[in-house]
Write an enzyme that holds these catalytic residues in place. Structure first.
Site, PDB file in Angstrom:
ATOM      1  N   GLU A   1       0.800  -1.217   0.000  1.00  0.00           N
ATOM      2  CA  GLU A   1       0.000   0.000   0.000  1.00  0.00           C
ATOM      3  C   GLU A   1       0.836   1.271   0.000  1.00  0.00           C
ATOM      4  O   GLU A   1       0.446   2.278  -0.605  1.00  0.00           O
ATOM      5  CB  GLU A   1      -0.966  -0.013   1.198  1.00  0.00           C
ATOM      6  CG  GLU A   1      -2.093  -1.018   1.082  1.00  0.00           C
ATOM      7  CD  GLU A   1      -1.667  -2.464   1.360  1.00  0.00           C
ATOM      8  OE1 GLU A   1      -0.590  -2.668   1.966  1.00  0.00           O
ATOM      9  OE2 GLU A   1      -2.412  -3.384   0.964  1.00  0.00           O
TER      10      GLU A   1
ATOM     11  N   PHE B   1      -6.222  -0.570   4.713  1.00  0.00           N
ATOM     12  CA  PHE B   1      -4.860  -0.468   4.191  1.00  0.00           C
ATOM     13  C   PHE B   1      -4.510   0.950   3.740  1.00  0.00           C
ATOM     14  O   PHE B   1      -3.354   1.353   3.812  1.00  0.00           O
ATOM     15  CB  PHE B   1      -4.685  -1.435   3.025  1.00  0.00           C
ATOM     16  CG  PHE B   1      -5.092  -2.852   3.348  1.00  0.00           C
ATOM     17  CD1 PHE B   1      -4.819  -3.406   4.594  1.00  0.00           C
ATOM     18  CD2 PHE B   1      -5.755  -3.631   2.412  1.00  0.00           C
ATOM     19  CE1 PHE B   1      -5.202  -4.692   4.897  1.00  0.00           C
ATOM     20  CE2 PHE B   1      -6.126  -4.934   2.714  1.00  0.00           C
ATOM     21  CZ  PHE B   1      -5.850  -5.473   3.958  1.00  0.00           C
TER      22      PHE B   1
ATOM     23  N   HIS C   1     -14.802  -1.020   1.980  1.00  0.00           N
ATOM     24  CA  HIS C   1     -14.637  -1.850   3.177  1.00  0.00           C
ATOM     25  C   HIS C   1     -14.297  -1.008   4.402  1.00  0.00           C
ATOM     26  O   HIS C   1     -13.449  -1.363   5.208  1.00  0.00           O
ATOM     27  CB  HIS C   1     -13.574  -2.930   2.966  1.00  0.00           C
ATOM     28  CG  HIS C   1     -13.982  -4.013   2.012  1.00  0.00           C
ATOM     29  ND1 HIS C   1     -14.365  -3.759   0.730  1.00  0.00           N
ATOM     30  CD2 HIS C   1     -14.062  -5.349   2.173  1.00  0.00           C
ATOM     31  CE1 HIS C   1     -14.660  -4.900   0.112  1.00  0.00           C
ATOM     32  NE2 HIS C   1     -14.499  -5.884   0.979  1.00  0.00           N
TER      33      HIS C   1
ATOM     34  N   ASP D   1     -14.769  -9.804   8.128  1.00  0.00           N
ATOM     35  CA  ASP D   1     -13.352  -9.484   8.241  1.00  0.00           C
ATOM     36  C   ASP D   1     -12.973  -8.998   9.634  1.00  0.00           C
ATOM     37  O   ASP D   1     -11.792  -8.965   9.985  1.00  0.00           O
ATOM     38  CB  ASP D   1     -12.956  -8.438   7.200  1.00  0.00           C
ATOM     39  CG  ASP D   1     -13.070  -8.972   5.781  1.00  0.00           C
ATOM     40  OD1 ASP D   1     -13.130 -10.207   5.625  1.00  0.00           O
ATOM     41  OD2 ASP D   1     -13.108  -8.173   4.840  1.00  0.00           O
TER      42      ASP D   1
ATOM     43  N   ARG E   1     -19.011  -1.400   1.351  1.00  0.00           N
ATOM     44  CA  ARG E   1     -18.851  -2.768   0.857  1.00  0.00           C
ATOM     45  C   ARG E   1     -20.175  -3.366   0.392  1.00  0.00           C
ATOM     46  O   ARG E   1     -20.255  -3.907  -0.708  1.00  0.00           O
ATOM     47  CB  ARG E   1     -18.230  -3.655   1.941  1.00  0.00           C
ATOM     48  CG  ARG E   1     -18.156  -5.140   1.538  1.00  0.00           C
ATOM     49  CD  ARG E   1     -17.560  -5.976   2.666  1.00  0.00           C
ATOM     50  NE  ARG E   1     -17.468  -7.375   2.309  1.00  0.00           N
ATOM     51  CZ  ARG E   1     -18.280  -8.326   2.753  1.00  0.00           C
ATOM     52  NH1 ARG E   1     -19.294  -8.018   3.560  1.00  0.00           N
ATOM     53  NH2 ARG E   1     -18.110  -9.599   2.399  1.00  0.00           N
TER      54      ARG E   1
END
Length: 325
Positions: free
Chosen positions: A61, A86, A112, A120, A170
């Site tokens: 990233e 990220f 997300h 997650d 998401r």
């Protein structure tokens, strides 16, 4: 008429990919940089159409951000995309020093974020990204409410020089805007009044806009006139609109899928505090981490954290009880 008459859900990520493909037809400056999430972020659509302008740098990233910056220095309009955990999570230094400080035209578009990441779990349920990016000089921060907003705001980012951070949801989200909503309703630094009210105003962003509309409708049945604002630009916040809502309705409630510290609630509180102070109640994640759940349990997780129309409505009643008489 801003509000859609259709009752359906839309995919923000799909709208993002489609917008890039469409804009890429006439603007050769647009390039995409991906972090091994091009399928998920739907930027693969752009890569399939314009492979010479798509760069997948893998799970790296910091490199993703720095490469996007280098392309911007070369005159490109760089879109860099991955998950919110990220970016900004693993690349704060690169975002601050490589993009914001030189004010480069890098558009960070992530998905997300928030609790709706679901399975997650807490490590990926990014609830502090808005606070992180909002505090960086030169950064503009956007949370669209649906796919129509995404389409127009991607074009707005292309046309506006400098760094942006946009968070997409998401899951599919309720359609808020009519397809015919004109592009000039989506300008940086603006918010949209979706429902006029006189007793209080709910200011929401992202997928919480749909819940704000639901809460307003429920309160209307109880005899209250509660306005709803889609504050899709968190930074720069529409201070004029916040002040007008505070002055005209006397109480504000904010709703966001983010920590109540540093996000929309903080931005609205700051704006109101400097212009027209009124009671404010913040609906959001109460400075705690999320937890893993199955996709079919995401609504239950939101309920556990108070991210519901019912909680928004309750907060309106509380804020009004402290309003000036």
């Amino acid at each position: 008429m801003l509000l859609s008459s259709e009752k359906k859900t839309v995919d923000m990520r799909g709208a993002y990919g489609d917008a890039l493909v469409e804009l890429g037809k006439t603007d050769a400056r647009i390039v995409c940089v991906g972090g091994d999430t091009t399928d998920s972020l739907k930027t693969k659509k752009f890569g399939d159409k314009y492979p010479e302008r798509m760069f997948n740098v893998g799970i790296a990233e910091a490199n993703l951000v720095s490469i996007a910056a280098g392309l911007a220095i070369a005159g490109k309009v760089s879109f860099a995309s991955t998950y919110a955990a990220f970016v900004p999570g693993r690349a704060v230094d690169q975002i601050r020093n490589t993009i914001c400080y030189p004010r480069l035209s890098v558009k960070l578009v992530v998905s997300h974020g928030g609790l709706t990441v679901g399975p997650d779990g807490a490590s990926h349920q990014q609830i502090e990204d808005i606070g992180t990016t909002r505090s960086m000089p030169n950064m503009r921060v956007i949370l669209p409410a649906d796919g129509v907003a995404v389409r127009h705001l991607v074009k707005e980012m292309v046309d506006t020089p400098g760094p942006f951070y946009m968070r997409l949801a998401r899951p599919t989200t309720e359609l808020i805007y009519a397809d015919s909503t004109p592009a000039d309703q989506f300008r940086v630094g603006r918010g949209n009044t979706l429902v006029e009210g006189s007793d209080a105003t709910i200011i929401a962003c992202g997928l919480m806009v749909a819940k704000a509309l639901e809460a307003s409708a429920a309160l209307k049945r109880d005899g209250l006139s509660v306005g709803v604002v889609d504050m899709f630009t968190i930074k720069p916040i529409d201070t004029e609109l916040v002040a007008r809502c505070a002055k005209e309705t006397g109480a504000l409630v904010t709703a966001e899928e983010h920590n109540i510290i540093g996000g929309l609630g903080a931005a609205v509180s700051e704006a109101a505090g400097e212009t027209y102070p009124v009671p404010i109640k913040r609906v959001g994640v109460r400075d705690v981490f999320g937890e893993s759940c199955r996709d079919e349990e995401v609504d239950t997780l939101l309920e556990q954290h108070g991210l519901t129309a019912t909680e928004i409505a309750r907060s309106v009643i509380e804020a009004r009880s402290r309003a000036r008489r």
